[in-house]
Motif scaffolding. Sequence first.
Motif, PDB file in Angstrom:
ATOM      1  N   LYS A  39       8.936  12.995  -5.620  1.00 32.83           N
ATOM      2  CA  LYS A  39       9.501  11.696  -5.975  1.00 32.83           C
ATOM      3  C   LYS A  39      10.338  11.139  -4.829  1.00 32.83           C
ATOM      4  CE  LYS A  39      12.217   9.220  -9.420  1.00 32.83           C
ATOM      5  NZ  LYS A  39      13.058   9.291 -10.627  1.00 32.83           N
ATOM      6  N   ALA A  40      11.106  12.024  -4.171  1.00 33.71           N
ATOM      7  CA  ALA A  40      11.959  11.595  -3.059  1.00 33.71           C
ATOM      8  C   ALA A  40      11.114  11.040  -1.923  1.00 33.71           C
ATOM      9  CB  ALA A  40      12.812  12.767  -2.561  1.00 33.71           C
ATOM     10  N   LEU A  41      10.000  11.706  -1.619  1.00 31.27           N
ATOM     11  CA  LEU A  41       9.120  11.243  -0.539  1.00 31.27           C
ATOM     12  C   LEU A  41       8.438   9.928  -0.911  1.00 31.27           C
ATOM     13  CD1 LEU A  41       7.679  14.690   0.534  1.00 31.27           C
ATOM     14  CD2 LEU A  41       8.895  13.102   2.044  1.00 31.27           C
ATOM     15  N   VAL A  42       8.077   9.782  -2.186  1.00 33.49           N
ATOM     16  CA  VAL A  42       7.475   8.518  -2.643  1.00 33.49           C
ATOM     17  C   VAL A  42       8.486   7.386  -2.509  1.00 33.49           C
ATOM     18  CG1 VAL A  42       6.610   7.267  -4.668  1.00 33.49           C
ATOM     19  CG2 VAL A  42       5.781   9.584  -4.192  1.00 33.49           C
ATOM     20  N   GLU A  43       9.719   7.613  -2.988  1.00 36.57           N
ATOM     21  CA  GLU A  43      10.781   6.608  -2.919  1.00 36.57           C
ATOM     22  C   GLU A  43      11.103   6.230  -1.480  1.00 36.57           C
ATOM     23  OE1 GLU A  43      12.492   4.969  -5.320  1.00 36.57           O
ATOM     24  OE2 GLU A  43      11.290   5.868  -6.923  1.00 36.57           O
ATOM     25  N   ALA A  44      10.965   7.241  -0.569  1.00 29.16           N
ATOM     26  CA  ALA A  44      11.301   7.017   0.835  1.00 29.16           C
ATOM     27  C   ALA A  44      10.094   6.588   1.665  1.00 29.16           C
ATOM     28  CB  ALA A  44      11.903   8.290   1.422  1.00 29.16           C
ATOM     29  N   ASN A  45       8.958   6.306   0.993  1.00 31.19           N
ATOM     30  CA  ASN A  45       7.726   5.915   1.692  1.00 31.19           C
ATOM     31  C   ASN A  45       7.324   6.914   2.775  1.00 31.19           C
ATOM     32  OD1 ASN A  45       7.059   3.467   0.327  1.00 31.19           O
ATOM     33  ND2 ASN A  45       8.759   2.458   1.404  1.00 31.19           N
ATOM     34  N   GLY A  46       7.519   8.191   2.449  1.00 28.38           N
ATOM     35  CA  GLY A  46       7.096   9.241   3.368  1.00 28.38           C
ATOM     36  C   GLY A  46       8.089   9.557   4.473  1.00 28.38           C
ATOM     37  N   ASP A  47       9.185   8.796   4.551  1.00 27.92           N
ATOM     38  CA  ASP A  47      10.208   9.042   5.577  1.00 27.92           C
ATOM     39  C   ASP A  47      10.993  10.298   5.180  1.00 27.92           C
ATOM     40  OD1 ASP A  47      12.695   9.080   6.981  1.00 27.92           O
ATOM     41  OD2 ASP A  47      12.403   6.980   7.502  1.00 27.92           O
ATOM     42  N   PHE A  48      10.852  11.333   6.003  1.00 24.98           N
ATOM     43  CA  PHE A  48      11.411  12.640   5.657  1.00 24.98           C
ATOM     44  C   PHE A  48      12.942  12.597   5.563  1.00 24.98           C
ATOM     45  CE2 PHE A  48      10.122  16.929   4.970  1.00 24.98           C
ATOM     46  CZ  PHE A  48      11.232  17.712   5.278  1.00 24.98           C
ATOM     47  N   GLU A  49      13.582  11.994   6.558  1.00 18.54           N
ATOM     48  CA  GLU A  49      15.058  11.937   6.563  1.00 18.54           C
ATOM     49  C   GLU A  49      15.573  11.117   5.384  1.00 18.54           C
ATOM     50  OE1 GLU A  49      16.929  10.827  10.193  1.00 18.54           O
ATOM     51  OE2 GLU A  49      15.856  12.310  11.387  1.00 18.54           O
ATOM     52  N   ALA A  50      14.898  10.033   5.079  1.00 15.42           N
ATOM     53  CA  ALA A  50      15.301   9.201   3.942  1.00 15.42           C
ATOM     54  C   ALA A  50      15.124   9.967   2.632  1.00 15.42           C
ATOM     55  CB  ALA A  50      14.483   7.914   3.916  1.00 15.42           C
ATOM     56  N   ALA A  51      14.103  10.811   2.576  1.00 18.16           N
ATOM     57  CA  ALA A  51      13.869  11.625   1.376  1.00 18.16           C
ATOM     58  C   ALA A  51      14.996  12.640   1.187  1.00 18.16           C
ATOM     59  CB  ALA A  51      12.521  12.343   1.478  1.00 18.16           C
ATOM     60  N   VAL A  52      15.440  13.229   2.300  1.00 17.61           N
ATOM     61  CA  VAL A  52      16.572  14.165   2.236  1.00 17.61           C
ATOM     62  C   VAL A  52      17.812  13.439   1.735  1.00 17.61           C
ATOM     63  CG1 VAL A  52      18.146  15.610   3.607  1.00 17.61           C
ATOM     64  CG2 VAL A  52      15.678  15.707   4.027  1.00 17.61           C
TER      65      VAL A  52
ATOM     66  N   MET B 236       0.855  -1.206   0.000  1.00 18.80           N
ATOM     67  CA  MET B 236       0.000   0.000   0.000  1.00 18.80           C
ATOM     68  C   MET B 236       0.881   1.243   0.000  1.00 18.80           C
ATOM     69  SD  MET B 236      -2.867   1.023   2.812  1.00 18.80           S
ATOM     70  CE  MET B 236      -3.506   2.675   2.885  1.00 18.80           C
ATOM     71  N   SER B 237       0.622   2.104  -0.978  1.00 19.29           N
ATOM     72  CA  SER B 237       1.469   3.294  -1.097  1.00 19.29           C
ATOM     73  C   SER B 237       1.098   4.340  -0.057  1.00 19.29           C
ATOM     74  CB  SER B 237       1.328   3.887  -2.502  1.00 19.29           C
ATOM     75  OG  SER B 237      -0.002   4.289  -2.732  1.00 19.29           O
ATOM     76  N   VAL B 238       2.111   5.059   0.397  1.00 16.86           N
ATOM     77  CA  VAL B 238       1.912   6.114   1.398  1.00 16.86           C
ATOM     78  C   VAL B 238       1.414   7.372   0.706  1.00 16.86           C
ATOM     79  CG1 VAL B 238       3.077   7.539   3.125  1.00 16.86           C
ATOM     80  CG2 VAL B 238       3.739   5.141   2.835  1.00 16.86           C
ATOM     81  N   GLN B 239       0.422   8.016   1.324  1.00 14.49           N
ATOM     82  CA  GLN B 239      -0.081   9.265   0.774  1.00 14.49           C
ATOM     83  C   GLN B 239       0.908  10.387   1.099  1.00 14.49           C
ATOM     84  OE1 GLN B 239      -2.524   8.097  -1.458  1.00 14.49           O
ATOM     85  NE2 GLN B 239      -3.377  10.115  -0.971  1.00 14.49           N
ATOM     86  N   ILE B 240       1.326  11.108   0.074  1.00 16.68           N
ATOM     87  CA  ILE B 240       2.265  12.219   0.256  1.00 16.68           C
ATOM     88  C   ILE B 240       1.482  13.522   0.185  1.00 16.68           C
ATOM     89  CG2 ILE B 240       4.369  13.337  -0.581  1.00 16.68           C
ATOM     90  CD1 ILE B 240       4.738  10.422   0.404  1.00 16.68           C
ATOM     91  N   SER B 241       1.483  14.266   1.285  1.00 15.53           N
ATOM     92  CA  SER B 241       0.717  15.513   1.319  1.00 15.53           C
ATOM     93  C   SER B 241       1.503  16.663   0.682  1.00 15.53           C
ATOM     94  CB  SER B 241       0.372  15.888   2.762  1.00 15.53           C
ATOM     95  OG  SER B 241       1.533  16.297   3.461  1.00 15.53           O
ATOM     96  N   ALA B 242       0.772  17.653   0.214  1.00  7.47           N
ATOM     97  CA  ALA B 242       1.394  18.846  -0.380  1.00  7.47           C
ATOM     98  C   ALA B 242       2.248  19.577   0.643  1.00  7.47           C
ATOM     99  CB  ALA B 242       0.311  19.771  -0.931  1.00  7.47           C
ATOM    100  N   SER B 243       1.815  19.545   1.906  1.00  7.92           N
ATOM    101  CA  SER B 243       2.581  20.243   2.958  1.00  7.92           C
ATOM    102  C   SER B 243       3.931  19.559   3.192  1.00  7.92           C
ATOM    103  CB  SER B 243       1.784  20.303   4.267  1.00  7.92           C
ATOM    104  OG  SER B 243       1.520  19.007   4.767  1.00  7.92           O
ATOM    105  N   ASP B 244       3.950  18.217   3.086  1.00  8.89           N
ATOM    106  CA  ASP B 244       5.215  17.485   3.222  1.00  8.89           C
ATOM    107  C   ASP B 244       6.163  17.834   2.070  1.00  8.89           C
ATOM    108  OD1 ASP B 244       4.579  16.244   5.571  1.00  8.89           O
ATOM    109  OD2 ASP B 244       3.851  14.398   4.635  1.00  8.89           O
ATOM    110  N   VAL B 245       5.605  17.882   0.877  1.00  9.95           N
ATOM    111  CA  VAL B 245       6.412  18.231  -0.297  1.00  9.95           C
ATOM    112  C   VAL B 245       6.992  19.637  -0.127  1.00  9.95           C
ATOM    113  CG1 VAL B 245       6.360  18.708  -2.785  1.00  9.95           C
ATOM    114  CG2 VAL B 245       5.131  16.722  -1.859  1.00  9.95           C
ATOM    115  N   ASN B 246       6.137  20.551   0.331  1.00  9.03           N
ATOM    116  CA  ASN B 246       6.575  21.940   0.517  1.00  9.03           C
ATOM    117  C   ASN B 246       7.631  22.045   1.611  1.00  9.03           C
ATOM    118  OD1 ASN B 246       6.298  24.776  -0.175  1.00  9.03           O
ATOM    119  ND2 ASN B 246       5.436  25.019   1.873  1.00  9.03           N
ATOM    120  N   LYS B 247       7.467  21.279   2.681  1.00  7.95           N
ATOM    121  CA  LYS B 247       8.437  21.279   3.782  1.00  7.95           C
ATOM    122  C   LYS B 247       9.811  20.804   3.293  1.00  7.95           C
ATOM    123  CE  LYS B 247       9.300  19.180   8.324  1.00  7.95           C
ATOM    124  NZ  LYS B 247       8.846  18.153   9.286  1.00  7.95           N
TER     125      LYS B 247
END
Length: 278
Positions: A26-39, A1-12
Motif C-alpha cells: 500500500k505504501a508503494l502504491v501511495e508513493a507511486n513506486g517511490d521507495f523513499e516516499a514509501a518509507v 496510469m498506475s505504477v506496477q509494484i513488483s514483489a521484489s520491491d515490496v519485499n525490499k
Amino acid sequence: MSVQISASDVNKLRQQTGAGMMDCKKALVEANGDFEAAVDYLRKKGAKVAASRQDRDSNEGVIIAKSAADGKSGIVVEVNCETDFVAINADFVAFAQKIADVALTEKPASLEALKALTLDGKVIADALIEQTGIIGEKIDVSKYEVATADKVIAYIHGNYRLGVLVGLSADAEGANEAGKDVAMQIAAMNPIAIDKDGIDQSTIDREIAIAKEQIIAEGKPAEMAEKIAQGKLNKFYKDTTLLNQEFVKDSSKNIAQFLDSVSKGLTVTVFKRVQLGA
C-alpha cells in the motif's frame, strides 16, 4: 496510469522497515513506486498509530539484562508492549535485545539519553514509534539501569520477566557462579539495600515507630518498647538487606558469609533489580 509494484520491491521495503507485506504494498502504491516516499508513508503511519496509543497502558514486555564482555559493567532495560502475545514474539524480543546492546555499548547517562542513541541508522525514539506502527501496540522503553564493578554478573529470571545485575568487589575464582547465586537470591528475596548502611534514615525511623506501636499495643510497658524495637529493627535488616539475608541455597549462612567462603573478602558493591511492570 498506475505504477506496477513488483514483489521484489515490496519485499525490499519489508526487509528495511519490518512492516507487513500488505502495508508495504500500500505504501508503494501511495508513493507511486517511490521507495523513499514509501518509507516516509510508513513512518507517518507509525507516528499516527503511536499518537493514538499514547494513553494506552503498556505493562507487558521484556526485561533484558546483559554484562559486558570484560565483565566490568552491565545494563538492564525494560521494553514494553501492551499484550503478552507481542511480548513473547521473537521479533519483539530481538528488537529489545538490540536496544540492550546499544545501551551496553554506549552506557548512556539516563533513559532519555538512551532513546536519543541510534539503532540500525535510526534514533531509538523513532524506532519505537516505527515499531508501534508495525505492531499496532504502544512500544516503549520504560526502565534503564547500569552497574559497574570489578565483576558484574547479569541474570534474567523467568521468561524475560525480571532482570538482575550484581556487582562484586573482585573477579575472584568462583565469582561467576557465586554472582549468579546472589542474583537468584535478589530475584527471589527482593532486598532493598546491600546492607543497613544503604537504608535511608526515614525508613529506619518508620520501622522503629511501627515496632513501638505494636509493642505498646501488645500491652508491654512503654519503657521496654525502645529495646524491643531495636531487636525488631535487627530482624528487619536481616530480612531486607542483601548481605544479611539468609542464603536461600544454604540456610546456615547469610550472603556475606557465603561470598566470604567463595573468596576471602568478596562482597557485593552494587546491585540492580528490574521487574516487569513494577
